[in-house]
Write a protein that holds these residues in place. Structure first.
Motif, PDB file in Angstrom:
ATOM      1  N   ASN A  25       0.817  -1.204   0.000  1.00 18.26           N
ATOM      2  CA  ASN A  25       0.000   0.000   0.000  1.00 18.26           C
ATOM      3  C   ASN A  25       0.862   1.270   0.000  1.00 18.26           C
ATOM      4  O   ASN A  25       0.600   2.206  -0.747  1.00 18.26           O
ATOM      5  N   GLU A  26       1.894   1.254   0.832  1.00 18.11           N
ATOM      6  CA  GLU A  26       2.736   2.449   0.966  1.00 18.11           C
ATOM      7  C   GLU A  26       3.463   2.779  -0.340  1.00 18.11           C
ATOM      8  O   GLU A  26       3.568   3.932  -0.731  1.00 18.11           O
ATOM      9  N   HIS A  27       3.974   1.743  -0.990  1.00 19.53           N
ATOM     10  CA  HIS A  27       4.794   1.974  -2.184  1.00 19.53           C
ATOM     11  C   HIS A  27       4.039   1.754  -3.490  1.00 19.53           C
ATOM     12  O   HIS A  27       4.646   1.827  -4.563  1.00 19.53           O
ATOM     13  N   GLU A  28       2.753   1.452  -3.378  1.00 19.85           N
ATOM     14  CA  GLU A  28       1.932   1.175  -4.567  1.00 19.85           C
ATOM     15  C   GLU A  28       2.610   0.138  -5.457  1.00 19.85           C
ATOM     16  O   GLU A  28       2.791   0.334  -6.667  1.00 19.85           O
ATOM     17  N   VAL A  29       2.983  -0.955  -4.824  1.00 18.76           N
ATOM     18  CA  VAL A  29       3.664  -2.042  -5.538  1.00 18.76           C
ATOM     19  C   VAL A  29       2.641  -2.754  -6.430  1.00 18.76           C
ATOM     20  O   VAL A  29       1.542  -3.062  -5.973  1.00 18.76           O
ATOM     21  N   PRO A  30       2.985  -2.993  -7.703  1.00 16.38           N
ATOM     22  CA  PRO A  30       2.000  -3.604  -8.616  1.00 16.38           C
ATOM     23  C   PRO A  30       1.700  -5.064  -8.272  1.00 16.38           C
ATOM     24  O   PRO A  30       2.441  -5.711  -7.531  1.00 16.38           O
ATOM     25  N   VAL A 112      12.497  -9.393 -21.066  1.00 18.35           N
ATOM     26  CA  VAL A 112      11.132  -8.865 -21.158  1.00 18.35           C
ATOM     27  C   VAL A 112      10.372  -9.013 -19.850  1.00 18.35           C
ATOM     28  O   VAL A 112       9.164  -8.858 -19.817  1.00 18.35           O
ATOM     29  N   ARG A 113      11.063  -9.324 -18.769  1.00 20.75           N
ATOM     30  CA  ARG A 113      10.381  -9.479 -17.494  1.00 20.75           C
ATOM     31  C   ARG A 113      10.291  -8.164 -16.734  1.00 20.75           C
ATOM     32  O   ARG A 113       9.704  -8.098 -15.675  1.00 20.75           O
ATOM     33  N   GLY A 114      10.903  -7.127 -17.271  1.00 19.84           N
ATOM     34  CA  GLY A 114      10.811  -5.803 -16.651  1.00 19.84           C
ATOM     35  C   GLY A 114      11.925  -5.534 -15.669  1.00 19.84           C
ATOM     36  O   GLY A 114      12.767  -6.383 -15.403  1.00 19.84           O
ATOM     37  N   LYS A 115      11.900  -4.332 -15.119  1.00 27.26           N
ATOM     38  CA  LYS A 115      12.943  -3.913 -14.184  1.00 27.26           C
ATOM     39  C   LYS A 115      12.760  -4.609 -12.832  1.00 27.26           C
ATOM     40  O   LYS A 115      11.643  -4.738 -12.356  1.00 27.26           O
ATOM     41  N   MET A 116      13.883  -4.967 -12.247  1.00 27.55           N
ATOM     42  CA  MET A 116      13.832  -5.623 -10.940  1.00 27.55           C
ATOM     43  C   MET A 116      13.296  -4.659  -9.888  1.00 27.55           C
ATOM     44  O   MET A 116      13.575  -3.461  -9.920  1.00 27.55           O
ATOM     45  N   ASP A 117      12.518  -5.189  -8.968  1.00 27.10           N
ATOM     46  CA  ASP A 117      11.964  -4.391  -7.882  1.00 27.10           C
ATOM     47  C   ASP A 117      12.251  -5.115  -6.570  1.00 27.10           C
ATOM     48  O   ASP A 117      12.193  -6.343  -6.512  1.00 27.10           O
ATOM     49  N   LYS A 118      12.617  -4.363  -5.559  1.00 25.98           N
ATOM     50  CA  LYS A 118      12.881  -4.985  -4.256  1.00 25.98           C
ATOM     51  C   LYS A 118      12.658  -3.960  -3.151  1.00 25.98           C
ATOM     52  O   LYS A 118      12.482  -2.770  -3.428  1.00 25.98           O
ATOM     53  N   CYS A 119      12.729  -4.447  -1.919  1.00 22.12           N
ATOM     54  CA  CYS A 119      12.598  -3.576  -0.753  1.00 22.12           C
ATOM     55  C   CYS A 119      13.701  -2.526  -0.777  1.00 22.12           C
ATOM     56  O   CYS A 119      14.862  -2.833  -1.041  1.00 22.12           O
ATOM     57  N   THR A 136       7.322   6.780  -8.310  1.00 20.37           N
ATOM     58  CA  THR A 136       6.884   5.833  -9.332  1.00 20.37           C
ATOM     59  C   THR A 136       7.814   4.619  -9.405  1.00 20.37           C
ATOM     60  O   THR A 136       7.349   3.487  -9.514  1.00 20.37           O
ATOM     61  N   LYS A 137       9.109   4.863  -9.355  1.00 17.45           N
ATOM     62  CA  LYS A 137      10.060   3.755  -9.548  1.00 17.45           C
ATOM     63  C   LYS A 137      10.343   2.968  -8.277  1.00 17.45           C
ATOM     64  O   LYS A 137      10.504   1.753  -8.322  1.00 17.45           O
ATOM     65  N   TYR A 138      10.449   3.684  -7.150  1.00 21.18           N
ATOM     66  CA  TYR A 138      10.948   3.013  -5.934  1.00 21.18           C
ATOM     67  C   TYR A 138       9.986   3.075  -4.750  1.00 21.18           C
ATOM     68  O   TYR A 138      10.182   2.379  -3.763  1.00 21.18           O
ATOM     69  N   GLY A 139       9.013   3.937  -4.811  1.00 19.14           N
ATOM     70  CA  GLY A 139       8.090   4.084  -3.689  1.00 19.14           C
ATOM     71  C   GLY A 139       8.450   5.278  -2.824  1.00 19.14           C
ATOM     72  O   GLY A 139       9.309   6.079  -3.173  1.00 19.14           O
ATOM     73  N   THR A 140       7.793   5.362  -1.692  1.00 15.49           N
ATOM     74  CA  THR A 140       7.987   6.527  -0.830  1.00 15.49           C
ATOM     75  C   THR A 140       9.341   6.466  -0.113  1.00 15.49           C
ATOM     76  O   THR A 140       9.923   5.395   0.049  1.00 15.49           O
ATOM     77  N   ASN A 141       9.796   7.642   0.307  1.00 10.44           N
ATOM     78  CA  ASN A 141      11.084   7.748   0.989  1.00 10.44           C
ATOM     79  C   ASN A 141      10.832   8.175   2.438  1.00 10.44           C
ATOM     80  O   ASN A 141      10.813   9.354   2.763  1.00 10.44           O
ATOM     81  N   ARG A 142      10.636   7.185   3.289  1.00 14.04           N
ATOM     82  CA  ARG A 142      10.347   7.469   4.705  1.00 14.04           C
ATOM     83  C   ARG A 142      11.614   7.785   5.486  1.00 14.04           C
ATOM     84  O   ARG A 142      11.592   8.575   6.423  1.00 14.04           O
ATOM     85  N   VAL A 143      12.702   7.141   5.101  1.00 15.58           N
ATOM     86  CA  VAL A 143      13.971   7.330   5.823  1.00 15.58           C
ATOM     87  C   VAL A 143      14.398   8.796   5.777  1.00 15.58           C
ATOM     88  O   VAL A 143      14.885   9.345   6.758  1.00 15.58           O
ATOM     89  N   GLU A 144      14.165   9.424   4.622  1.00 20.48           N
ATOM     90  CA  GLU A 144      14.526  10.835   4.466  1.00 20.48           C
ATOM     91  C   GLU A 144      13.715  11.724   5.424  1.00 20.48           C
ATOM     92  O   GLU A 144      14.158  12.799   5.799  1.00 20.48           O
ATOM     93  N   LYS A 147      11.836   8.525   9.348  1.00 24.59           N
ATOM     94  CA  LYS A 147      10.972   7.407   9.749  1.00 24.59           C
ATOM     95  C   LYS A 147      11.607   6.094   9.335  1.00 24.59           C
ATOM     96  O   LYS A 147      12.371   6.046   8.368  1.00 24.59           O
ATOM     97  N   LEU A 148      11.225   5.023   9.994  1.00 28.76           N
ATOM     98  CA  LEU A 148      11.743   3.689   9.675  1.00 28.76           C
ATOM     99  C   LEU A 148      10.766   2.978   8.740  1.00 28.76           C
ATOM    100  O   LEU A 148       9.652   3.471   8.528  1.00 28.76           O
ATOM    101  N   PRO A 149      11.163   1.848   8.157  1.00 30.85           N
ATOM    102  CA  PRO A 149      10.261   1.144   7.234  1.00 30.85           C
ATOM    103  C   PRO A 149       8.880   0.887   7.842  1.00 30.85           C
ATOM    104  O   PRO A 149       8.770   0.487   9.008  1.00 30.85           O
ATOM    105  N   LEU A 150       7.859   1.108   7.029  1.00 34.85           N
ATOM    106  CA  LEU A 150       6.490   1.017   7.526  1.00 34.85           C
ATOM    107  C   LEU A 150       6.138  -0.394   7.983  1.00 34.85           C
ATOM    108  O   LEU A 150       5.421  -0.570   8.965  1.00 34.85           O
ATOM    109  N   CYS A 151       6.653  -1.400   7.293  1.00 37.43           N
ATOM    110  CA  CYS A 151       6.349  -2.788   7.651  1.00 37.43           C
ATOM    111  C   CYS A 151       6.684  -3.049   9.114  1.00 37.43           C
ATOM    112  O   CYS A 151       5.927  -3.708   9.836  1.00 37.43           O
ATOM    113  N   ALA A 152       7.828  -2.523   9.556  1.00 40.15           N
ATOM    114  CA  ALA A 152       8.266  -2.739  10.935  1.00 40.15           C
ATOM    115  C   ALA A 152       7.529  -1.816  11.895  1.00 40.15           C
ATOM    116  O   ALA A 152       7.147  -2.227  12.994  1.00 40.15           O
TER     117      ALA A 152
END
Lengths: 196, 65
Positions: A25-30, A112-119, A136-144, A147-152
């Protein structure tokens, strides 16, 4: 200097999948891409354990070692990030990663599998902080934002810990001393080696 | 025979001149070195600046109340 790490306390994880949902939800991951997943060990048997797994931001990241286009870099505080503009979607990093962290938007052949995506440890990427391109490419920047990663941060049982390795280890050590038993820092040896 | 030697001379001269063509600043591939855009947030200064707030955040977020 701080060294950012994840630690999942398997004794506390209740497999609620909230970390997975929060990340998506936070990063709008497809659809089809899971930066974080919950793995169940000994499912349905005595001693069943659940562990939330994502990129562990390894000390000597194997994904970076095998990347043919050298699109990985590590921040000064140990967060492993990559440049999607360089990624060719070869999948080498997926095979090298001991945690299965790299994900691809399409399940097709090489190229043709697209760009790699990761945490990203909620730290964005090599675009201007909080820019449209970064979102769009990487998601939100909470550390900046300090804040710490939302999952945690939203983990209801505080099973998933993130932040400076010293603080994370200290919190976990206190827990183990209180409840007894063996400390199980799942994935730390593989991710951080001597640094674990 | 004189024609052949002149052709050979012209060829050698041509090759010598062509060897001087091309960009002098050839980029050599450096394996294992990050090739992407520079991230200002990856620097030691940026990491040091966010270290304090993140440490405080971890202390308040993850300790049991």
């Amino acid at each position: 200097m701080a060294r950012m790490k994840f630690l999942c306390d398997a004794e506390r994880c209740i497999e609620c999948q909230a970390c997975v949902t929060a990340c998506k939800n936070e990063h709008e991951v497809p659809w089809g891409v899971n930066r974080r997943r919950v793995i169940v060990m000994n499912d349905g048997r005595p001693g069943e354990k659940s562990v939330s797994v994502a990129c562990m931001h390894c000390t000597d990241a194997p994904c970076a070692a095998v990347c043919p286009v050298d699109c990985f870099y590590t921040t000064a505080d140990g967060i492993v990030l990559h440049d999607k503009d360089l990624c060719i979607g070869c999948g080498y990093c997926f095979y090298a990663c001991p945690f299965g962290a790299p994900q691809y938007p399409q399940q097709t052949a090489f190229g043709v599998r697209g760009k790699m995506d990761k945490c990203t440890f909620c730290a964005g990427g090599p675009e201007e902080a909080h820019s449209r391109a970064e979102l769009t490419k990487y998601g939100t920047n909470r550390v900046e934002e300090g804040k710490l990663p939302l999952c945690a941060e939203m983990c209801s049982t505080k099973a998933l810990l993130a932040g400076d390795g010293d603080i994370v280890a200290d919190i976990f050590r206190k827990r183990v001393m209180t409840r007894g038993g063996r400390p199980q820092t799942w994935g730390w040896q593989a991710a951080y080696g001597q640094d674990a | 025979m004189p024609i052949k030697s002149s052709v050979a001379l012209a060829s050698v001269l041509g090759m010598f001149l062509l060897s001087g063509c091309g960009a002098p600043d050839v980029t050599m591939y450096e394996p294992g070195v990050y090739k992407g855009k520079q991230d200002a947030a990856a620097s030691e200064e940026a990491a040091a600046a966010r270290e304090g707030p993140l440490r405080e955040r971890a202390q308040t977020s993850f300790t049991d109340r």
